[in-house]
Design a protein around this motif. Structure first.
Motif, PDB file in Angstrom:
ATOM      1  N   THR A   7       0.834  -1.198   0.000  1.00  0.00           N
ATOM      2  CA  THR A   7       0.000   0.000   0.000  1.00  0.00           C
ATOM      3  C   THR A   7       0.870   1.250   0.000  1.00  0.00           C
ATOM      4  OG1 THR A   7      -1.790  -1.144   1.145  1.00  0.00           O
ATOM      5  CG2 THR A   7      -1.800   1.251   1.252  1.00  0.00           C
ATOM      6  N   ALA A   8       1.926   1.238   0.811  1.00  0.00           N
ATOM      7  CA  ALA A   8       2.843   2.388   0.844  1.00  0.00           C
ATOM      8  C   ALA A   8       3.504   2.583  -0.511  1.00  0.00           C
ATOM      9  CB  ALA A   8       3.885   2.193   1.937  1.00  0.00           C
ATOM     10  N   THR A   9       3.927   1.491  -1.135  1.00  0.00           N
ATOM     11  CA  THR A   9       4.549   1.564  -2.460  1.00  0.00           C
ATOM     12  C   THR A   9       3.557   2.095  -3.488  1.00  0.00           C
ATOM     13  OG1 THR A   9       6.031  -0.250  -1.914  1.00  0.00           O
ATOM     14  CG2 THR A   9       5.716   0.220  -4.245  1.00  0.00           C
ATOM     15  N   ASP A  10       2.332   1.602  -3.439  1.00  0.00           N
ATOM     16  CA  ASP A  10       1.301   2.067  -4.363  1.00  0.00           C
ATOM     17  C   ASP A  10       1.013   3.550  -4.163  1.00  0.00           C
ATOM     18  OD1 ASP A  10       1.151  -0.509  -5.341  1.00  0.00           O
ATOM     19  OD2 ASP A  10      -0.750  -0.984  -4.346  1.00  0.00           O
ATOM     20  N   ASP A  11       0.972   3.987  -2.897  1.00  0.00           N
ATOM     21  CA  ASP A  11       0.729   5.406  -2.602  1.00  0.00           C
ATOM     22  C   ASP A  11       1.866   6.270  -3.138  1.00  0.00           C
ATOM     23  OD1 ASP A  11      -1.628   4.716  -1.332  1.00  0.00           O
ATOM     24  OD2 ASP A  11      -0.822   4.945   0.707  1.00  0.00           O
ATOM     25  N   ASP A  12       3.106   5.814  -2.954  1.00  0.00           N
ATOM     26  CA  ASP A  12       4.268   6.548  -3.466  1.00  0.00           C
ATOM     27  C   ASP A  12       4.210   6.645  -4.984  1.00  0.00           C
ATOM     28  OD1 ASP A  12       5.234   6.856  -0.894  1.00  0.00           O
ATOM     29  OD2 ASP A  12       6.704   5.228  -1.066  1.00  0.00           O
ATOM     30  N   ALA A  13       3.861   5.549  -5.633  1.00  0.00           N
ATOM     31  CA  ALA A  13       3.772   5.544  -7.087  1.00  0.00           C
ATOM     32  C   ALA A  13       2.673   6.482  -7.567  1.00  0.00           C
ATOM     33  CB  ALA A  13       3.527   4.127  -7.600  1.00  0.00           C
ATOM     34  N   ALA A  14       1.533   6.466  -6.887  1.00  0.00           N
ATOM     35  CA  ALA A  14       0.421   7.344  -7.271  1.00  0.00           C
ATOM     36  C   ALA A  14       0.809   8.808  -7.113  1.00  0.00           C
ATOM     37  CB  ALA A  14      -0.808   7.022  -6.432  1.00  0.00           C
ATOM     38  N   GLU A  15       1.545   9.128  -6.050  1.00  0.00           N
ATOM     39  CA  GLU A  15       1.993  10.503  -5.843  1.00  0.00           C
ATOM     40  C   GLU A  15       2.965  10.936  -6.933  1.00  0.00           C
ATOM     41  OE1 GLU A  15       4.441  13.227  -2.633  1.00  0.00           O
ATOM     42  OE2 GLU A  15       3.610  11.318  -1.977  1.00  0.00           O
ATOM     43  N   LEU A  16       3.901  10.059  -7.292  1.00  0.00           N
ATOM     44  CA  LEU A  16       4.853  10.376  -8.352  1.00  0.00           C
ATOM     45  C   LEU A  16       4.135  10.582  -9.682  1.00  0.00           C
ATOM     46  CD1 LEU A  16       7.719  10.758  -9.359  1.00  0.00           C
ATOM     47  CD2 LEU A  16       7.899   8.284  -9.580  1.00  0.00           C
ATOM     48  N   ILE A  17       3.176   9.737  -9.983  1.00  0.00           N
ATOM     49  CA  ILE A  17       2.407   9.880 -11.227  1.00  0.00           C
ATOM     50  C   ILE A  17       1.674  11.213 -11.248  1.00  0.00           C
ATOM     51  CG2 ILE A  17       0.403   8.978 -12.478  1.00  0.00           C
ATOM     52  CD1 ILE A  17       1.413   6.155 -11.585  1.00  0.00           C
ATOM     53  N   ALA A  18       1.076  11.594 -10.122  1.00  0.00           N
ATOM     54  CA  ALA A  18       0.366  12.872 -10.051  1.00  0.00           C
ATOM     55  C   ALA A  18       1.317  14.040 -10.286  1.00  0.00           C
ATOM     56  CB  ALA A  18      -0.333  13.009  -8.709  1.00  0.00           C
ATOM     57  N   GLN A  19       2.508  13.962  -9.710  1.00  0.00           N
ATOM     58  CA  GLN A  19       3.484  15.030  -9.893  1.00  0.00           C
ATOM     59  C   GLN A  19       3.947  15.107 -11.340  1.00  0.00           C
ATOM     60  OE1 GLN A  19       6.500  14.174  -6.995  1.00  0.00           O
ATOM     61  NE2 GLN A  19       5.254  14.868  -5.286  1.00  0.00           N
ATOM     62  N   LEU A  20       4.160  13.971 -11.968  1.00  0.00           N
ATOM     63  CA  LEU A  20       4.589  13.976 -13.373  1.00  0.00           C
ATOM     64  C   LEU A  20       3.486  14.515 -14.277  1.00  0.00           C
ATOM     65  CD1 LEU A  20       6.530  10.608 -13.526  1.00  0.00           C
ATOM     66  CD2 LEU A  20       7.477  12.919 -13.584  1.00  0.00           C
ATOM     67  N   ARG A  21       2.234  14.181 -13.971  1.00  0.00           N
ATOM     68  CA  ARG A  21       1.128  14.715 -14.771  1.00  0.00           C
ATOM     69  C   ARG A  21       1.043  16.229 -14.632  1.00  0.00           C
ATOM     70  NH1 ARG A  21      -3.202   9.970 -13.568  1.00  0.00           N
ATOM     71  NH2 ARG A  21      -2.558   8.633 -15.282  1.00  0.00           N
ATOM     72  N   GLU A  22       1.297  16.727 -13.428  1.00  0.00           N
ATOM     73  CA  GLU A  22       1.280  18.169 -13.198  1.00  0.00           C
ATOM     74  C   GLU A  22       2.374  18.852 -14.014  1.00  0.00           C
ATOM     75  OE1 GLU A  22       2.168  21.086  -9.472  1.00  0.00           O
ATOM     76  OE2 GLU A  22       0.946  19.321  -9.077  1.00  0.00           O
ATOM     77  N   LEU A  23       3.519  18.192 -14.127  1.00  0.00           N
ATOM     78  CA  LEU A  23       4.627  18.742 -14.893  1.00  0.00           C
ATOM     79  C   LEU A  23       4.350  18.757 -16.393  1.00  0.00           C
ATOM     80  CD1 LEU A  23       7.768  17.173 -13.219  1.00  0.00           C
ATOM     81  CD2 LEU A  23       7.195  19.588 -13.362  1.00  0.00           C
ATOM     82  N   ALA A  24       3.465  17.886 -16.844  1.00  0.00           N
ATOM     83  CA  ALA A  24       3.223  17.742 -18.282  1.00  0.00           C
ATOM     84  C   ALA A  24       2.814  19.058 -18.933  1.00  0.00           C
ATOM     85  CB  ALA A  24       2.167  16.673 -18.537  1.00  0.00           C
ATOM     86  N   GLY A  25       2.169  19.936 -18.183  1.00  0.00           N
ATOM     87  CA  GLY A  25       1.751  21.215 -18.747  1.00  0.00           C
ATOM     88  C   GLY A  25       2.802  22.294 -18.609  1.00  0.00           C
ATOM     89  N   ALA A  26       3.903  21.972 -17.976  1.00  0.00           N
ATOM     90  CA  ALA A  26       4.963  22.958 -17.736  1.00  0.00           C
ATOM     91  C   ALA A  26       5.845  23.121 -18.966  1.00  0.00           C
ATOM     92  CB  ALA A  26       5.806  22.499 -16.543  1.00  0.00           C
ATOM     93  N   ASP A  27       6.798  24.007 -18.844  1.00  0.00           N
ATOM     94  CA  ASP A  27       7.772  24.250 -19.899  1.00  0.00           C
ATOM     95  C   ASP A  27       8.524  22.955 -20.206  1.00  0.00           C
ATOM     96  OD1 ASP A  27       9.677  25.349 -21.615  1.00  0.00           O
ATOM     97  OD2 ASP A  27      10.885  26.156 -19.974  1.00  0.00           O
TER      98      ASP A  27
END
Length: 72
Positions: A7-27
């Motif tokens: 569960t901790a690993t899945d939560d970490d992965a989900a957080e990383l995915i969310a951060q990468l998606r947020e970056l997708a709209g960046a420069d």
């Protein structure tokens, strides 16, 4: 691995995915820099083994240099 660890690993992965998606709209240059830093950190954590699995263009872009020759 226990269910709690998974569960901790899945939560970490989900957080990383969310951060990468947020970056997708960046420069794009900023995104490339972040990805290069992440790849370099992962390679260091893997003792340099990650670079052996990355295409040359990505290795060079991330500043990882050449893959080490395979040992026999």
């Amino acid at each position: 691995m226990t269910a709690r660890d998974q569960t901790a690993t899945d939560d970490d992965a989900a957080e990383l995915i969310a951060q990468l998606r947020e970056l997708a709209g960046a420069d794009p240059a900023d995104v490339r820099q972040v990805v290069a830093e992440v790849l370099a950190a992962l390679d260091r954590a893997a003792g340099g083994a990650l670079r052996e699995h990355l295409p040359e263009a990505i290795r060079l872009d991330a500043g990882l240099g050449p893959a080490t020759p395979a040992r026999s």
